[in-house]
Design an enzyme around this catalytic site. Structure first.
Site, PDB file in Angstrom:
ATOM      1  CB  SER A   1      87.789  13.032   6.711  1.00 26.87           C
ATOM      2  OG  SER A   1      89.026  12.433   6.028  1.00 26.87           O
TER       3      SER A   1
ATOM      4  N   GLY B   1      85.332   9.064   4.421  1.00 26.03           N
ATOM      5  CA  GLY B   1      85.171   8.431   2.872  1.00 26.03           C
ATOM      6  C   GLY B   1      83.373   8.793   3.263  1.00 26.03           C
TER       7      GLY B   1
ATOM      8  N   GLY C   1      81.453  10.011   6.572  1.00 28.96           N
ATOM      9  CA  GLY C   1      81.226  10.861   6.713  1.00 28.96           C
ATOM     10  C   GLY C   1      82.760  11.377   7.517  1.00 28.96           C
TER      11      GLY C   1
ATOM     12  N   GLY D   1      88.042  15.454   0.067  1.00 29.12           N
ATOM     13  CA  GLY D   1      89.419  16.221   1.966  1.00 29.12           C
ATOM     14  C   GLY D   1      89.102  17.588   1.806  1.00 29.12           C
ATOM     15  CG  ASP D   2      91.510  18.942  -1.917  1.00 25.55           C
ATOM     16  OD1 ASP D   2      92.606  18.500  -0.516  1.00 25.55           O
ATOM     17  OD2 ASP D   2      91.655  18.816  -2.955  1.00 25.55           O
TER      18      ASP D   2
END
Ligand SMILES: Nc1ncnc2c1ncn2[C@@H]1O[C@H](COP(=O)(O)OP(=O)(O)OP(=O)(O)O)[C@@H](O)[C@H]1O
Ligand SMILES: [Mg+2]
Length: 322
Positions: free
Chosen positions: A225, A227, A230, A256-257
């Site tokens: 990932s 930010g 994408g 991120g979760d």
């Protein structure tokens, strides 16, 4: 949905997040609190929260301080989340965020937390062993409490061999756990760079390291990932770049979760790689567009999917080109 489809998320270093609004906060002076809010935190707990909002049942495991677990119990009851967390003597650590909107700055004050002891760790592994009998999906997320062995995630991945284990952690804990062959890993770009021991300045460099990682130790999927840029999804021969739309960001905490939750939800539904990338990214963009760890409506997630651009990185390595 059947009990077997319940996802287990594991949080070994939870927090209670206290957000305090103080305009013109000044150290060494009397400060008046405008508003204050307490939220259960911890990365696996966030993942369970996103899943439950999507209608995907979840069970939480890991550790909670026995002395201040009420906020978690209420949260789990409200979300229909099964609680199998080990209670550890003492308190779950509190992370205070002093938000000063006038000066546009945030001050963090983090309490030390409870330190789970060897008996607590053995109880956790006992619970994971029981859960493994009836569950296929496990998400292991977040940092490792101070004083605990960095090998704890490797031991978990080993104990859960043959299960669909998604790993989202960093540093030495990540490095060791990777060798036990989790099913999917989700480093962010900083975490991947730390793992690779080099700066990854170009999409081609990121894809090279992600693809190499996907081939090792039986790892089936790697999601990097990045930010607002994408995420790159590597699975089998497929390498896709999911580019989110421009969104008005309210809070990137838990982005991120949300991505990890979206990956698991789409895989359980048997979605193809491109649709998985689309749904997971829609989870993440919905999360950054609001405060707190939860999804807005299912309709909003659905609408968000249509706004994600999926690029085949074999054809184009720059999402801004074409
Ligand atoms: N500013 C943003 N605009 C749009 N989407 C974003 C933005 N920030 C994050 N996202 C979405 O969230 C996903 C995960 O974000 P990020 O890479 O920041 O995760 P992370 O660093 O693991 O976050 P966390 O703090 O939760 O561990 C991204 O792949 C993207 O889809
Ligand atoms: Mg992360």
């Amino acid at each position: 949905m059947s009990q077997a489809a319940r996802v287990v998320t594991v949080t070994i270093n939870p927090t209670i997040d206290q957000t305090i609004a103080i305009p013109n906060f000044t150290a060494g002076a009397v400060n008046r609190v405008q508003s204050s809010q307490l939220d259960p935190g911890g990365k696996g707990i966030n993942v369970a929260s996103f899943l439950s909002d999507y209608g995907q049942p979840a069970t939480v495991a890991g550790f909670l301080g026995a002395d201040n677990d009420e906020i978690f119990r209420r949260f789990f009851a409200r979300k229909g989340i099964d609680d199998r967390c080990v209670r550890v003597a003492g308190q779950t650590r509190i992370c205070v965020k002093v938000v000063d909107e006038a000066r546009q700055q945030t001050t963090d004050i983090n309490f030390p937390g409870q330190a789970p002891g060897p008996a607590d760790v053995e109880r956790l592994f006992g619970i994971l062993g029981e859960l493994a009998a009836a569950h296929e999906w496990f998400v292991l997320s977040g940092s490792i409490p101070a004083g605990m062995s960095p090998g704890i995630y490797r031991r978990m991945v080993t104990a859960l061999a043959g299960k669909k284990v998604v790993l989202d952690t960093s540093g030495e804990g990540f490095r060791q756990a990777v060798t036990a062959g989790p099913w999917l890993v989700k480093p962010n770009l900083d975490e991947l760079q730390e793992f690779a021991g080099e700066r990854l300045d170009t999409p081609a460099a990121i894809v090279r390291v992600a693809r190499a990682l996907a081939g090792q130790h039986g790892i089936a999927g790697v999601v990097v990932s990045m930010g607002k840029e994408g995420a790159i999804f590597v699975e089998g021969e497929e390498t896709l770049w999911a580019v989110p739309p421009a969104v008005a960001v309210k809070s990137t905490v838990g982005a991120g979760d949300a991505l990890a939750a979206g990956i698991v939800a789409s895989k359980i539904r048997g979605l193809a790689p491109a649709e998985c990338a689309r749904l997971a990214t829609a989870f993440a963009t919905s999360a950054v567009a609001r405060i707190g760890s939860g999804l807005p409506s299912l309709e909003a997630v659905q609408a968000g999917m249509a706004q994600v651009t999926i690029r085949d990185v074999r054809l184009s390595e720059d999402p801004h080109e074409d």
